[in-house]
Design a protein around this motif. Structure first.
Motif, PDB file in Angstrom:
ATOM      1  N   ASP A 220     -39.495  10.616  74.417  1.00 17.07           N
ATOM      2  CA  ASP A 220     -40.069  11.828  73.823  1.00 17.07           C
ATOM      3  C   ASP A 220     -39.423  13.083  74.404  1.00 17.07           C
ATOM      4  OD1 ASP A 220     -41.756  10.391  72.178  1.00 17.07           O
ATOM      5  OD2 ASP A 220     -43.496  10.584  73.492  1.00 17.07           O
ATOM      6  N   THR A 221     -39.114  13.050  75.702  1.00 13.88           N
ATOM      7  CA  THR A 221     -38.444  14.191  76.333  1.00 13.88           C
ATOM      8  C   THR A 221     -37.071  14.397  75.713  1.00 13.88           C
ATOM      9  OG1 THR A 221     -39.652  13.963  78.411  1.00 13.88           O
ATOM     10  CG2 THR A 221     -37.503  15.069  78.515  1.00 13.88           C
ATOM     11  N   ILE A 222     -36.308  13.312  75.574  1.00 16.93           N
ATOM     12  CA  ILE A 222     -34.983  13.402  74.955  1.00 16.93           C
ATOM     13  C   ILE A 222     -35.115  13.937  73.534  1.00 16.93           C
ATOM     14  CG2 ILE A 222     -32.946  12.107  74.179  1.00 16.93           C
ATOM     15  CD1 ILE A 222     -33.161  12.291  77.244  1.00 16.93           C
ATOM     16  N   GLN A 223     -36.065  13.406  72.799  1.00 15.33           N
ATOM     17  CA  GLN A 223     -36.262  13.811  71.405  1.00 15.33           C
ATOM     18  C   GLN A 223     -36.615  15.298  71.306  1.00 15.33           C
ATOM     19  OE1 GLN A 223     -39.541  11.785  69.453  1.00 15.33           O
ATOM     20  NE2 GLN A 223     -38.377  11.723  67.545  1.00 15.33           N
ATOM     21  N   ARG A 224     -37.502  15.773  72.165  1.00 15.56           N
ATOM     22  CA  ARG A 224     -37.902  17.188  72.121  1.00 15.56           C
ATOM     23  C   ARG A 224     -36.750  18.117  72.516  1.00 15.56           C
ATOM     24  NH1 ARG A 224     -42.750  15.071  74.309  1.00 15.56           N
ATOM     25  NH2 ARG A 224     -42.015  15.608  76.394  1.00 15.56           N
ATOM     26  N   ILE A 225     -35.973  17.717  73.530  1.00 17.03           N
ATOM     27  CA  ILE A 225     -34.851  18.548  73.966  1.00 17.03           C
ATOM     28  C   ILE A 225     -33.774  18.577  72.891  1.00 17.03           C
ATOM     29  CG2 ILE A 225     -32.982  18.796  75.652  1.00 17.03           C
ATOM     30  CD1 ILE A 225     -34.946  17.649  77.758  1.00 17.03           C
ATOM     31  N   GLU A 226     -33.421  17.408  72.348  1.00 15.68           N
ATOM     32  CA  GLU A 226     -32.399  17.376  71.299  1.00 15.68           C
ATOM     33  C   GLU A 226     -32.839  18.154  70.066  1.00 15.68           C
ATOM     34  OE1 GLU A 226     -30.000  13.218  72.196  1.00 15.68           O
ATOM     35  OE2 GLU A 226     -31.108  13.408  70.323  1.00 15.68           O
ATOM     36  N   GLY A 227     -34.115  18.146  69.784  1.00 19.05           N
ATOM     37  CA  GLY A 227     -34.633  18.859  68.616  1.00 19.05           C
ATOM     38  C   GLY A 227     -34.863  20.338  68.865  1.00 19.05           C
ATOM     39  N   GLY A 228     -34.655  20.787  70.105  1.00 13.99           N
ATOM     40  CA  GLY A 228     -34.866  22.192  70.437  1.00 13.99           C
ATOM     41  C   GLY A 228     -36.315  22.611  70.318  1.00 13.99           C
ATOM     42  N   GLN A 229     -37.225  21.639  70.474  1.00 10.51           N
ATOM     43  CA  GLN A 229     -38.638  21.919  70.238  1.00 10.51           C
ATOM     44  C   GLN A 229     -39.318  22.675  71.363  1.00 10.51           C
ATOM     45  OE1 GLN A 229     -40.140  18.023  69.404  1.00 10.51           O
ATOM     46  NE2 GLN A 229     -39.282  17.997  67.354  1.00 10.51           N
ATOM     47  N   ASN A 230     -38.855  22.460  72.596  1.00  7.75           N
ATOM     48  CA  ASN A 230     -39.437  23.228  73.687  1.00  7.75           C
ATOM     49  C   ASN A 230     -38.440  23.370  74.821  1.00  7.75           C
ATOM     50  OD1 ASN A 230     -39.865  20.464  73.997  1.00  7.75           O
ATOM     51  ND2 ASN A 230     -41.867  20.660  74.907  1.00  7.75           N
ATOM     52  N   ASP A 231     -38.783  24.238  75.753  1.00  7.69           N
ATOM     53  CA  ASP A 231     -37.891  24.494  76.878  1.00  7.69           C
ATOM     54  C   ASP A 231     -37.769  23.246  77.738  1.00  7.69           C
ATOM     55  OD1 ASP A 231     -37.497  27.155  76.148  1.00  7.69           O
ATOM     56  OD2 ASP A 231     -39.243  27.826  77.271  1.00  7.69           O
ATOM     57  N   ALA A 232     -36.566  22.965  78.159  1.00  2.00           N
ATOM     58  CA  ALA A 232     -36.305  21.787  78.982  1.00  2.00           C
ATOM     59  C   ALA A 232     -36.395  22.158  80.456  1.00  2.00           C
ATOM     60  CB  ALA A 232     -34.920  21.227  78.676  1.00  2.00           C
ATOM     61  N   LYS A 233     -37.033  21.311  81.229  1.00  2.00           N
ATOM     62  CA  LYS A 233     -37.058  21.507  82.673  1.00  2.00           C
ATOM     63  C   LYS A 233     -35.655  21.294  83.225  1.00  2.00           C
ATOM     64  CE  LYS A 233     -41.762  19.958  83.513  1.00  2.00           C
ATOM     65  NZ  LYS A 233     -42.596  19.022  84.295  1.00  2.00           N
ATOM     66  N   VAL A 234     -35.307  22.090  84.195  1.00  2.00           N
ATOM     67  CA  VAL A 234     -33.977  21.960  84.809  1.00  2.00           C
ATOM     68  C   VAL A 234     -33.801  20.562  85.406  1.00  2.00           C
ATOM     69  CG1 VAL A 234     -32.451  22.838  86.622  1.00  2.00           C
ATOM     70  CG2 VAL A 234     -33.766  24.426  85.220  1.00  2.00           C
ATOM     71  N   SER A 235     -34.844  20.025  85.996  1.00  2.00           N
ATOM     72  CA  SER A 235     -34.733  18.683  86.585  1.00  2.00           C
ATOM     73  C   SER A 235     -34.391  17.645  85.516  1.00  2.00           C
ATOM     74  CB  SER A 235     -36.018  18.292  87.314  1.00  2.00           C
ATOM     75  OG  SER A 235     -37.132  18.327  86.439  1.00  2.00           O
ATOM     76  N   PHE A 236     -34.945  17.788  84.311  1.00  2.00           N
ATOM     77  CA  PHE A 236     -34.596  16.873  83.225  1.00  2.00           C
ATOM     78  C   PHE A 236     -33.140  17.058  82.820  1.00  2.00           C
ATOM     79  CE2 PHE A 236     -39.234  16.828  81.503  1.00  2.00           C
ATOM     80  CZ  PHE A 236     -39.602  15.947  82.496  1.00  2.00           C
ATOM     81  N   LEU A 237     -32.694  18.304  82.745  1.00  2.00           N
ATOM     82  CA  LEU A 237     -31.307  18.559  82.353  1.00  2.00           C
ATOM     83  C   LEU A 237     -30.330  17.995  83.369  1.00  2.00           C
ATOM     84  CD1 LEU A 237     -31.575  22.185  80.937  1.00  2.00           C
ATOM     85  CD2 LEU A 237     -31.496  20.018  79.677  1.00  2.00           C
ATOM     86  N   TRP A 238     -30.655  18.092  84.661  1.00  2.00           N
ATOM     87  CA  TRP A 238     -29.796  17.489  85.695  1.00  2.00           C
ATOM     88  C   TRP A 238     -29.698  15.987  85.480  1.00  2.00           C
ATOM     89  CZ3 TRP A 238     -26.479  19.727  88.742  1.00  2.00           C
ATOM     90  CH2 TRP A 238     -26.662  21.025  89.176  1.00  2.00           C
ATOM     91  N   LYS A 239     -30.836  15.335  85.234  1.00  2.00           N
ATOM     92  CA  LYS A 239     -30.851  13.881  85.027  1.00  2.00           C
ATOM     93  C   LYS A 239     -30.050  13.493  83.785  1.00  2.00           C
ATOM     94  CE  LYS A 239     -35.272  12.736  87.179  1.00  2.00           C
ATOM     95  NZ  LYS A 239     -36.579  12.116  86.916  1.00  2.00           N
ATOM     96  N   ILE A 240     -30.221  14.240  82.717  1.00  2.00           N
ATOM     97  CA  ILE A 240     -29.510  13.943  81.469  1.00  2.00           C
ATOM     98  C   ILE A 240     -28.011  14.153  81.654  1.00  2.00           C
ATOM     99  CG2 ILE A 240     -29.175  14.730  79.085  1.00  2.00           C
ATOM    100  CD1 ILE A 240     -32.274  15.307  79.090  1.00  2.00           C
TER     101      ILE A 240
END
Length: 78
Positions: free
Chosen positions: A44-64
């Protein structure tokens, strides 16, 4: 804290970030589920970030970024 609408340029950059992540993921022939597992985040996190639905946490972006073997700077560039 009251809800504040983001200016259009924030929304555009958020969508562009999602597009870059999706492009990197697809070039590596990964599904959202596979990327989520490698990055240790939810699908769901990947889906929301790819869809531009909400702001991504920096920690998630580092992991991705690490899971995709790209720099964080490459993902967030304008």
């Amino acid at each position: 804290m009251p809800h504040q609408d983001h200016p259009p340029w924030i929304l555009d950059n958020r969508r562009a970030l999602g597009d870059r992540i999706r492009d990197c993921r697809m070039r590596q022939n990964l599904t959202q589920d596979q990327l989520a597992e490698i990055a240790e985040v939810s699908r769901d996190t990947i889906q929301r970030i790819e869809g531009g639905q909400n702001d991504a946490k920096v920690s998630f972006l580092w992991k991705i970024a690490k899971a995709l073997d790209v720099s964080l700077a490459d993902l967030v560039r304008e």
